[in-house]
Motif scaffolding. Structure first.
Motif, mmCIF file in Angstrom:
data_model
loop_
_atom_site.group_PDB
_atom_site.id
_atom_site.type_symbol
_atom_site.label_atom_id
_atom_site.label_comp_id
_atom_site.label_asym_id
_atom_site.label_seq_id
_atom_site.Cartn_x
_atom_site.Cartn_y
_atom_site.Cartn_z
ATOM 1 N N VAL A 83 3.346 -14.570 2.597
ATOM 2 C CA VAL A 83 2.349 -14.400 1.537
ATOM 3 C C VAL A 83 1.528 -13.122 1.667
ATOM 4 O O VAL A 83 0.843 -12.730 0.719
ATOM 5 C CB VAL A 83 1.378 -15.599 1.455
ATOM 6 N N ALA A 84 1.581 -12.490 2.823
ATOM 7 C CA ALA A 84 0.725 -11.325 3.045
ATOM 8 C C ALA A 84 1.300 -10.476 4.171
ATOM 9 O O ALA A 84 2.204 -10.911 4.894
ATOM 10 C CB ALA A 84 -0.693 -11.777 3.410
ATOM 11 N N VAL A 85 0.764 -9.272 4.278
ATOM 12 C CA VAL A 85 1.085 -8.414 5.423
ATOM 13 C C VAL A 85 -0.223 -7.956 6.052
ATOM 14 O O VAL A 85 -1.275 -7.949 5.404
ATOM 15 C CB VAL A 85 1.933 -7.174 5.028
ATOM 16 N N VAL A 86 -0.130 -7.604 7.308
ATOM 17 C CA VAL A 86 -1.247 -6.979 7.991
ATOM 18 C C VAL A 86 -1.000 -5.485 7.929
ATOM 19 O O VAL A 86 0.059 -5.002 8.328
ATOM 20 C CB VAL A 86 -1.333 -7.442 9.463
ATOM 21 N N VAL A 87 -1.972 -4.769 7.374
ATOM 22 C CA VAL A 87 -1.867 -3.319 7.281
ATOM 23 C C VAL A 87 -2.855 -2.714 8.264
ATOM 24 O O VAL A 87 -4.053 -3.005 8.204
ATOM 25 C CB VAL A 87 -2.154 -2.816 5.849
ATOM 26 N N GLY A 88 -2.332 -1.914 9.176
ATOM 27 C CA GLY A 88 -3.183 -1.149 10.071
ATOM 28 C C GLY A 88 -3.709 0.038 9.284
ATOM 29 O O GLY A 88 -2.985 0.986 9.023
ATOM 30 N N VAL A 89 -4.974 -0.059 8.846
ATOM 31 C CA VAL A 89 -5.575 0.985 8.025
ATOM 32 C C VAL A 89 -6.017 2.122 8.930
ATOM 33 O O VAL A 89 -6.632 1.906 9.969
ATOM 34 C CB VAL A 89 -6.769 0.408 7.222
ATOM 35 N N ILE A 101 -5.708 -7.906 5.902
ATOM 36 C CA ILE A 101 -4.691 -8.763 5.291
ATOM 37 C C ILE A 101 -4.563 -8.383 3.820
ATOM 38 O O ILE A 101 -5.529 -8.464 3.063
ATOM 39 C CB ILE A 101 -5.077 -10.244 5.431
ATOM 40 N N VAL A 102 -3.356 -7.965 3.445
ATOM 41 C CA VAL A 102 -3.083 -7.574 2.062
ATOM 42 C C VAL A 102 -2.067 -8.552 1.480
ATOM 43 O O VAL A 102 -0.972 -8.725 2.034
ATOM 44 C CB VAL A 102 -2.536 -6.132 1.983
ATOM 45 N N GLY A 103 -2.417 -9.196 0.384
ATOM 46 C CA GLY A 103 -1.507 -10.124 -0.282
ATOM 47 C C GLY A 103 -0.275 -9.404 -0.797
ATOM 48 O O GLY A 103 -0.347 -8.257 -1.246
ATOM 49 N N LEU A 104 0.864 -10.074 -0.729
ATOM 50 C CA LEU A 104 2.114 -9.473 -1.197
ATOM 51 C C LEU A 104 2.036 -9.077 -2.664
ATOM 52 O O LEU A 104 2.700 -8.130 -3.087
ATOM 53 C CB LEU A 104 3.279 -10.436 -0.971
ATOM 54 N N ASP A 105 1.213 -9.777 -3.433
ATOM 55 C CA ASP A 105 1.071 -9.461 -4.854
ATOM 56 C C ASP A 105 0.377 -8.119 -5.084
ATOM 57 O O ASP A 105 0.379 -7.595 -6.189
ATOM 58 C CB ASP A 105 0.318 -10.579 -5.573
ATOM 59 N N GLN A 106 -0.192 -7.543 -4.035
ATOM 60 C CA GLN A 106 -0.871 -6.253 -4.141
ATOM 61 C C GLN A 106 0.025 -5.080 -3.735
ATOM 62 O O GLN A 106 -0.430 -3.941 -3.691
ATOM 63 C CB GLN A 106 -2.126 -6.251 -3.256
ATOM 64 N N ASN A 120 -9.564 2.601 -1.327
ATOM 65 C CA ASN A 120 -10.025 2.533 0.061
ATOM 66 C C ASN A 120 -11.159 1.525 0.208
ATOM 67 O O ASN A 120 -11.199 0.770 1.175
ATOM 68 C CB ASN A 120 -10.472 3.911 0.543
ATOM 69 N N ALA A 121 -12.064 1.493 -0.757
ATOM 70 C CA ALA A 121 -13.177 0.545 -0.695
ATOM 71 C C ALA A 121 -12.664 -0.894 -0.773
ATOM 72 O O ALA A 121 -13.146 -1.770 -0.054
ATOM 73 C CB ALA A 121 -14.162 0.814 -1.825
ATOM 74 N N GLN A 122 -11.677 -1.130 -1.627
ATOM 75 C CA GLN A 122 -11.113 -2.480 -1.738
ATOM 76 C C GLN A 122 -10.380 -2.864 -0.462
ATOM 77 O O GLN A 122 -10.489 -3.997 -0.001
ATOM 78 C CB GLN A 122 -10.180 -2.562 -2.943
ATOM 79 N N LEU A 123 -9.626 -1.924 0.108
ATOM 80 C CA LEU A 123 -8.958 -2.198 1.386
ATOM 81 C C LEU A 123 -9.978 -2.541 2.462
ATOM 82 O O LEU A 123 -9.773 -3.451 3.257
ATOM 83 C CB LEU A 123 -8.118 -1.000 1.824
ATOM 84 N N GLY A 124 -11.069 -1.825 2.469
ATOM 85 C CA GLY A 124 -12.110 -2.050 3.469
ATOM 86 C C GLY A 124 -12.794 -3.392 3.349
ATOM 87 O O GLY A 124 -13.385 -3.884 4.314
ATOM 88 N N SER A 125 -12.726 -4.010 2.177
ATOM 89 C CA SER A 125 -13.384 -5.293 1.989
ATOM 90 C C SER A 125 -12.439 -6.491 2.182
ATOM 91 O O SER A 125 -12.878 -7.635 2.069
ATOM 92 C CB SER A 125 -14.015 -5.364 0.592
#
Length: 131
Positions: A83-89, A101-106, A120-125
């Motif tokens: 359902v999701a992936v972990v993205v090392g930002v 945690i980024v949902g696969l739908d994104q 970037n702001a959305q990723l950070g939240s």
């Protein structure tokens, strides 16, 4: 009769859309401990048409085409579905080094990398993955 048919149609549409809406909501709102890492590299992630092994270390590009990070892990829900992936930002995107945690739908696969419309702001939240 027309109201009944309309109500039935709306109900059917919501039932059909329910799983995708639930996936989107779950990927963003569930706490990080609701997920488990997919350990089998051969598990297929249907929405991205790649295996877990193929997604590992894949670049994630932001809406402006710059690299925002890379896939660290694929996560599944309690039913065992990815359902999701972990993205090392990366620190360079202005939110510091962290794993979110980024949902696969994104995410979309453009053939070379995964792309997201998240800023970037959305990723950070997004929820932080702390394994």
């Amino acid at each position: 009769m027309r109201k009944l048919l309309s109500a039935t149609a709306v109900t059917l549409v919501m039932m059909a859309a329910g799983p995708s809406l639930a996936q989107q909501s779950a990927a963003i709102t569930n706490p990080a401990n609701a997920y488990r890492e997919v350990k089998d590299d051969n598990v297929m992630v249907p929405s991205l048409k790649r295996t877990v092994g193929q997604l590992d270390d894949m670049d994630v590009m932001g809406p402006d085409g710059t690299k925002v990070g890379e896939v660290e892990e694929v996560l599944m829900d309690a039913s065992g579905q990815p359902v999701a992936v972990v993205v090392g930002v990366e620190h360079g995107v202005g939110i510091g080094d962290k794993e979110v945690i980024v949902g696969l739908d994104q995410l979309r696969d453009d053939g070379r990398a995964l792309t997201t419309a998240l800023t970037n702001a959305q990723l950070g939240s997004l929820p932080i993955w702390d394994d």
